[in-house]
Design a protein around this motif. Structure first.
Motif, PDB file in Angstrom:
ATOM      1  N   GLY A 188       0.733  -1.353   0.177  1.00 25.26           N
ATOM      2  CA  GLY A 188       0.146   0.026   0.130  1.00 25.26           C
ATOM      3  C   GLY A 188       0.892   1.379   0.158  1.00 25.26           C
ATOM      4  O   GLY A 188       2.130   0.926   0.222  1.00 25.26           O
ATOM      5  N   ILE A 189       0.252   2.168  -0.540  1.00 24.63           N
ATOM      6  CA  ILE A 189       1.027   3.655  -0.564  1.00 24.63           C
ATOM      7  C   ILE A 189       0.216   4.719   0.691  1.00 24.63           C
ATOM      8  O   ILE A 189      -1.164   4.671   0.365  1.00 24.63           O
ATOM      9  CB  ILE A 189       0.844   4.132  -1.817  1.00 24.63           C
ATOM     10  CG1 ILE A 189       1.497   3.204  -2.916  1.00 24.63           C
ATOM     11  CG2 ILE A 189       1.638   5.610  -1.884  1.00 24.63           C
ATOM     12  CD1 ILE A 189       1.388   3.847  -4.089  1.00 24.63           C
ATOM     13  N   PHE A 294       1.015  -0.717  -9.751  1.00 22.99           N
ATOM     14  CA  PHE A 294       0.940  -1.827  -8.900  1.00 22.99           C
ATOM     15  C   PHE A 294      -0.479  -1.873  -8.466  1.00 22.99           C
ATOM     16  O   PHE A 294      -0.976  -3.089  -7.756  1.00 22.99           O
ATOM     17  CB  PHE A 294       1.865  -1.580  -7.601  1.00 22.99           C
ATOM     18  CG  PHE A 294       3.114  -1.980  -7.632  1.00 22.99           C
ATOM     19  CD1 PHE A 294       3.784  -3.330  -7.769  1.00 22.99           C
ATOM     20  CD2 PHE A 294       3.965  -0.529  -7.972  1.00 22.99           C
ATOM     21  CE1 PHE A 294       5.322  -3.156  -8.019  1.00 22.99           C
ATOM     22  CE2 PHE A 294       5.479  -0.780  -8.320  1.00 22.99           C
ATOM     23  CZ  PHE A 294       5.844  -2.230  -8.315  1.00 22.99           C
ATOM     24  N   ASP A 295      -1.295  -1.107  -8.866  1.00 25.58           N
ATOM     25  CA  ASP A 295      -2.740  -1.162  -8.405  1.00 25.58           C
ATOM     26  C   ASP A 295      -2.956  -1.412  -7.075  1.00 25.58           C
ATOM     27  O   ASP A 295      -3.901  -2.349  -6.650  1.00 25.58           O
ATOM     28  CB  ASP A 295      -3.322  -2.060  -9.612  1.00 25.58           C
ATOM     29  CG  ASP A 295      -5.077  -1.899  -9.504  1.00 25.58           C
ATOM     30  OD1 ASP A 295      -5.287  -0.635  -8.997  1.00 25.58           O
ATOM     31  OD2 ASP A 295      -5.946  -2.786  -9.945  1.00 25.58           O
ATOM     32  N   CYS A 296      -2.409  -0.819  -6.169  1.00 20.84           N
ATOM     33  CA  CYS A 296      -2.364  -0.940  -4.781  1.00 20.84           C
ATOM     34  C   CYS A 296      -3.129   0.037  -4.332  1.00 20.84           C
ATOM     35  O   CYS A 296      -3.296   1.244  -4.831  1.00 20.84           O
ATOM     36  CB  CYS A 296      -1.175  -1.264  -4.225  1.00 20.84           C
ATOM     37  SG  CYS A 296       0.009   0.480  -4.526  1.00 20.84           S
ATOM     38  N   ASP A 324      -8.353   4.975 -16.475  1.00 24.73           N
ATOM     39  CA  ASP A 324      -8.871   5.034 -17.761  1.00 24.73           C
ATOM     40  C   ASP A 324      -9.576   4.188 -18.461  1.00 24.73           C
ATOM     41  O   ASP A 324     -10.359   3.228 -17.698  1.00 24.73           O
ATOM     42  CB  ASP A 324      -7.446   4.841 -18.630  1.00 24.73           C
ATOM     43  CG  ASP A 324      -6.677   3.630 -18.308  1.00 24.73           C
ATOM     44  OD1 ASP A 324      -7.370   2.650 -17.879  1.00 24.73           O
ATOM     45  OD2 ASP A 324      -5.313   3.633 -18.464  1.00 24.73           O
ATOM     46  N   ALA A 325      -9.959   4.029 -19.823  1.00 21.25           N
ATOM     47  CA  ALA A 325     -10.817   3.137 -20.190  1.00 21.25           C
ATOM     48  C   ALA A 325     -10.656   1.783 -20.278  1.00 21.25           C
ATOM     49  O   ALA A 325     -11.387   0.899 -20.141  1.00 21.25           O
ATOM     50  CB  ALA A 325     -10.802   3.719 -22.060  1.00 21.25           C
ATOM     51  N   LYS A 326      -9.254   1.331 -19.851  1.00 21.61           N
ATOM     52  CA  LYS A 326      -8.739  -0.064 -19.714  1.00 21.61           C
ATOM     53  C   LYS A 326      -8.893  -0.378 -18.315  1.00 21.61           C
ATOM     54  O   LYS A 326      -8.342  -1.440 -17.932  1.00 21.61           O
ATOM     55  CB  LYS A 326      -7.333  -0.281 -20.417  1.00 21.61           C
ATOM     56  CG  LYS A 326      -7.347   0.078 -21.822  1.00 21.61           C
ATOM     57  CD  LYS A 326      -5.893  -0.306 -22.401  1.00 21.61           C
ATOM     58  CE  LYS A 326      -5.743  -0.249 -23.728  1.00 21.61           C
ATOM     59  NZ  LYS A 326      -4.413  -0.309 -24.326  1.00 21.61           N
ATOM     60  N   GLY A 327      -9.294   0.514 -17.280  1.00 26.01           N
ATOM     61  CA  GLY A 327      -9.713   0.257 -15.902  1.00 26.01           C
ATOM     62  C   GLY A 327      -8.266   0.455 -15.159  1.00 26.01           C
ATOM     63  O   GLY A 327      -8.205   0.050 -14.027  1.00 26.01           O
ATOM     64  N   ARG A 328      -7.105   0.875 -15.733  1.00 28.38           N
ATOM     65  CA  ARG A 328      -5.874   1.182 -15.098  1.00 28.38           C
ATOM     66  C   ARG A 328      -6.089   2.466 -14.540  1.00 28.38           C
ATOM     67  O   ARG A 328      -6.722   3.431 -14.846  1.00 28.38           O
ATOM     68  CB  ARG A 328      -4.566   0.960 -15.853  1.00 28.38           C
ATOM     69  CG  ARG A 328      -4.595  -0.379 -16.717  1.00 28.38           C
ATOM     70  CD  ARG A 328      -3.375  -0.120 -17.420  1.00 28.38           C
ATOM     71  NE  ARG A 328      -2.289  -0.219 -16.837  1.00 28.38           N
ATOM     72  CZ  ARG A 328      -0.874   0.039 -17.140  1.00 28.38           C
ATOM     73  NH1 ARG A 328      -0.588   0.306 -18.330  1.00 28.38           N
ATOM     74  NH2 ARG A 328       0.053   0.312 -16.141  1.00 28.38           N
ATOM     75  N   VAL A 329      -5.320   2.512 -13.379  1.00 22.94           N
ATOM     76  CA  VAL A 329      -5.163   4.048 -12.665  1.00 22.94           C
ATOM     77  C   VAL A 329      -4.721   4.945 -13.469  1.00 22.94           C
ATOM     78  O   VAL A 329      -3.669   5.033 -14.284  1.00 22.94           O
ATOM     79  CB  VAL A 329      -4.367   3.879 -11.415  1.00 22.94           C
ATOM     80  CG1 VAL A 329      -4.294   5.301 -10.645  1.00 22.94           C
ATOM     81  CG2 VAL A 329      -5.049   2.839 -10.241  1.00 22.94           C
TER      82      VAL A 329
END
Length: 371
Positions: A188-189, A294-296, A324-329
Motif C-alpha cells: 500500500g501507499i 501496482f494497482d495497490c 482510464d478506459a482500460k481500467g488502469r489507474v
C-alpha cells in the motif's frame, strides 16, 4: 592689423556653427546628452552590482567552506544533542514554547520568512495583513516544536494507547483503515505532507504494526544525518535516500509487498504540473505512477497539533482514484486528486504547514496564473 579689422577666432566660428539654430535641434542635442548620461550611469551601476555580487560570492563561498568543515559539523551535531538533552530536562511543552519564541525572532531575519510571507499572501489574497502575519508566526512555532519533538518521539509513541486514546498524547481518526491495510497482506501507499508533526504519522503506523519504507532527504551535515537516521529507524522499516534511483527502490519495496510512506507536498523539478492553491506547481508524481504500476490501495494521512499539546492523526480510507478506459489507474488524474487533498489539509490548519518552501518556483512566469 593695419585695416583695423579684428581677426576671426576659428573656435568661435566653429562653436557658432555647432550651436543649434532650431528648437528641434536643441531638443535632439538635449536628448543625446541624456542618453550619454544614462549610459554612463547604467555602466556605473553595473560595475557596482558586479563588485557587490563578487563580494557576496566570496562571502558565501567562505561560509560554505566553514559550514562543511569537519570541526564545525561536529560542533553543530553536538549542539543538537545538547538541545535534545536540555529539552528532555525541561519538558516537551516548555521546551517547545521557548524554542518557538527564539525561532520567531531569528526566523524574521531569514530569507525564508520573506518567501513564506509571499506564499501565504498569494494563497490567501482575501486575508488581512494581520491574519497572514499570524499564520506565518504559527509556521515558525510549529517548526520549532517539530525540531524539539525529535527528542520526545519515542516517548509519544510509547504513551500512545489505541484502546484509550482520549487520555494519551495522540488520537487517531481512521484507525480501522490502518488495521485493514495491515491485515490485508497487500502492499500500500500512504502519502502525507509537512503538516503538524509529520514524523509522528509514520511512528504511530509502526506502533500499530504498519511500518513503512520512506524516501527522505538527509541533512548535509553527516553527523546530524546519522543522528536523525538513528531516531527515524526506530519506527521506519527502511529509509530510502532521495535521488536518481529512488523510484526504482520504491517500486522494489512495493513489489515485495511493503508499504510506502511518502511526503508529497514539496516541489519536484521534473514533477507533474498541478494546480495548488490556485497556481501551477511542479508536484511529486510518485503516488499516481506507483498506483498505476501496482494497482495497490492508496491512503492519505496527516497530523495536526492541538492547543493542549496533543496530536490529532487522520488516516483516510483507500481513495477511489480515476481510471482510464482500460481500467488502469490514471496516474496524472490520481496525482491531481492527491494534491487536491493535501491542499484541503493545509487549509484546515494553515499555520502548521511548511510555507517556507518555494513550492511554486519553476514556471513562475508561465504558470502563476489563477484558476
Amino acid at each position: 592689423m593695419s585695416d583695423g579689422s579684428k581677426a576671426k577666432n576659428p573656435r568661435a566660428g566653429s562653436r557658432k556653427h555647432k550651436t543649434p539654430r532650431t528648437d528641434e535641434e536643441r531638443r535632439a542635442r538635449r536628448r543625446r546628452k541624456r542618453e550619454r548620461r544614462d549610459k554612463h550611469s547604467a555602466a556605473r551601476q553595473a560595475r557596482r552590482a558586479a563588485r557587490k555580487a563578487a563580494k557576496q560570492k566570496r562571502r558565501d563561498t567562505a561560509l560554505r567552506r566553514a559550514g562543511t568543515s569537519d570541526f564545525l559539523q561536529r560542533r553543530m551535531a553536538g549542539l543538537m544533542r545538547f538541545l535534545f538533552n536540555w529539552a528532555q530536562a525541561v519538558g516537551r511543552l516548555r521546551a517547545s514554547r521557548i524554542a518557538a519564541r527564539v525561532t520567531r525572532v531569528f526566523g524574521r531575519l531569514s530569507k525564508e520568512n520573506k518567501l513564506g510571507a509571499a506564499n501565504i499572501a498569494a494563497a490567501y489574497p482575501d486575508k488581512s495583513e494581520a491574519e497572514r502575519a499570524a499564520i506565518l508566526s504559527e509556521v515558525w512555532d510549529n517548526l520549532a516544536a517539530q525540531a524539539i519533538e525529535y527528542a520526545f518521539l519515542q516517548d509519544l509513541v510509547a504513551d500512545f494507547d489505541p484502546e484509550n486514546m482520549q487520555d494519551g498524547p495522540v488520537e487517531v481518526v481512521g484507525i480501522e483503515h490502518i488495521h485493514a491495510l495491515r491485515d490485508s497482506g497487500k502492499a500500500g501507499i500512504i502519502f502525507g505532507a509537512h503538516i503538524g508533526n509529520w514524523e509522528l504519522v509514520a511512528a504511530i503506523g509502526a506502533r500499530l504494526g504498519l511500518p513503512v519504507v520512506a524516501p527522505y532527504r538527509p541533512p548535509t551535515n553527516p553527523y546530524i544525518a546519522a543522528e536523525m537516521e538513528k531516531r527515524r529507524s526506530a519506527f521506519v522499516e527502511d529509509l530510502v535516500v532521495s535521488g536518481p534511483g529512488t523510484a526504482r527502490q520504491v517500486a522494489r519495496a512495493l513489489a515485495k509487498g511493503n508499504h510506502i510512506g511518502v511526503l508529497v507536498d514539496q516541489r519536484i523539478a521534473e514533477g507533474q504540473a498541478i494546480p495548488f492553491f490556485g497556481r501551477m506547481s511542479l508536484s511529486n508524481p510518485v503516488v499516481g505512477v506507483m498506483a498505476r504500476l501496482f494497482d495497490c490501495p492508496v491512503h492519505g494521512s496527516f497530523s495536526v497539533r492541538l492547543p493542549d499539546g496533543r496530536f490529532h492523526v487522520t488516516m483516510t480510507p483507500p481513495l477511489a482514484l480515476p481510471r482510464d478506459a482500460k481500467g488502469r489507474v490514471d496516474a496524472e488524474g490520481a496525482n491531481v486528486v492527491v494534491h487536491g487533498m493535501v491542499e484541503q489539509w493545509v487549509r484546515s490548519a494553515p499555520g502548521q504547514w511548511l510555507w517556507l518552501h518555494d513550492r511554486w518556483r519553476y514556471g513562475r512566469r508561465k504558470h502563476n496564473k489563477q484558476f
